[in-house]
Design an enzyme around this catalytic site. Structure first.
Site, PDB file in Angstrom:
ATOM      1  N   HIS A  93       0.837  -1.208   0.000  1.00 43.06           N
ATOM      2  CA  HIS A  93       0.000   0.000   0.000  1.00 43.06           C
ATOM      3  C   HIS A  93       0.872   1.260   0.000  1.00 43.06           C
ATOM      4  CE1 HIS A  93      -2.925   3.011   1.151  1.00 43.06           C
ATOM      5  NE2 HIS A  93      -3.850   2.164   0.736  1.00 43.06           N
ATOM      6  N   GLU A 150      -3.637   1.342  -7.760  1.00 38.94           N
ATOM      7  CA  GLU A 150      -4.035   2.378  -6.808  1.00 38.94           C
ATOM      8  C   GLU A 150      -2.998   3.502  -6.817  1.00 38.94           C
ATOM      9  OE1 GLU A 150      -6.411   2.078  -2.943  1.00 38.94           O
ATOM     10  OE2 GLU A 150      -4.355   1.920  -2.291  1.00 38.94           O
TER      11      GLU A 150
END
Ligand code: PGA
Length: 229
Positions: A93, A150
């Site tokens: 992430h 992302e």
């Protein structure tokens, strides 16, 4: 391939009771939405209490160690996560890269350890270029590996512009050119009930990773429902 809707609760909620309430509202609401795989990734500390109640909703973690044993203060191994009932783990992430200096080499090692332990990895990448690097490092097949486009600028807490479904589709195409046509690719970044349908259809993704909007059961369930269309 079943679409995936993943909740990334990040460092929320602060209280266990609130986590249990939110989880059980999602669990209940998802019972009538059979065609979507729903995954909730709470902070480590809530995993054990939610693991007992997870039925329809699958449990995931937001990180794991690159080792299954050893003197690694503060880390949680993939084996421990499996034991807690986790089926998935988010790795790579952008917030971990930006604020905790997590490197691509560490991410590659974590991906290997998680997959070897039998977890399904939701591998977040900034773009196809980063995916290409990680793919060379890990040399893993698509089995148990799900890719998430992302871009960090699209995350709801950032002020940057959000990519259009057309831009998402272009990046997804570039990612599939690297990992193969049959790979499952999700999108993450400011997804809400209003945008999810278009993102899935026109962005050509098979699921979404949801941060802020997953902290409200009604908003999150709306996203799950609309991702079916
Ligand atoms: P957001 O977060 O939905 O709040 O943009 C997504 C994420 O960081 O995974």
């Amino acid at each position: 391939m079943k679409s995936l809707v993943v909740a990334n609760w990040k460092m929320n909620p602060s209280r266990r009771k609130k986590a249990q309430q939110l989880f059980s509202a999602i669990e209940k609401g998802c019972k009538n939405i059979p065609r979507i795989e729903v995954v909730v990734c709470p902070p480590f500390v809530h995993l054990s209490s939610l693991g007992n109640t997870a039925k329809r909703v699958k449990l995931g973690s937001q990180n794991c160690s690159w080792q299954n044993k050893g003197p690694l203060t503060g880390e949680v191994s993939p084996k421990m996560l499996k034991d807690m009932g986790c089926k998935y783990v988010i790795l790579g992430h952008s917030e971990r890269k930006k604020y905790l200096s997590e490197t691509k080499e560490q991410i590659a090692k974590k991906v290997k350890a998680a997959i070897q332990t039998g977890l399904r990895v939701l591998l977040c990448v900034e773009n196809a270029q980063e995916l290409s690097f990680l793919q060379k490092k890990t040399r893993l097949s698509q089995k148990n590996l799900i890719f998430v486009y992302e871009p960090s600028f699209a995350i709801s807490t950032e002020q940057g512009r959000k990519p259009s479904p057309k831009t998402i589709a272009r990046e997804v195409r570039a990612m599939k050119d690297i990992v193969g046509e049959r790979a499952q690719v999700l999108y993450g970044g400011s997804v809400n009930a209003k945008s999810v349908g278009k993102i899935m259809r026109e962005g050509k993704v098979q699921g979404v990773l949801v941060g802020a909007s997953s902290l409200d059961a009604k908003k999150f369930l709306d996203i799950v429902k609309r991702s079916q269309a």
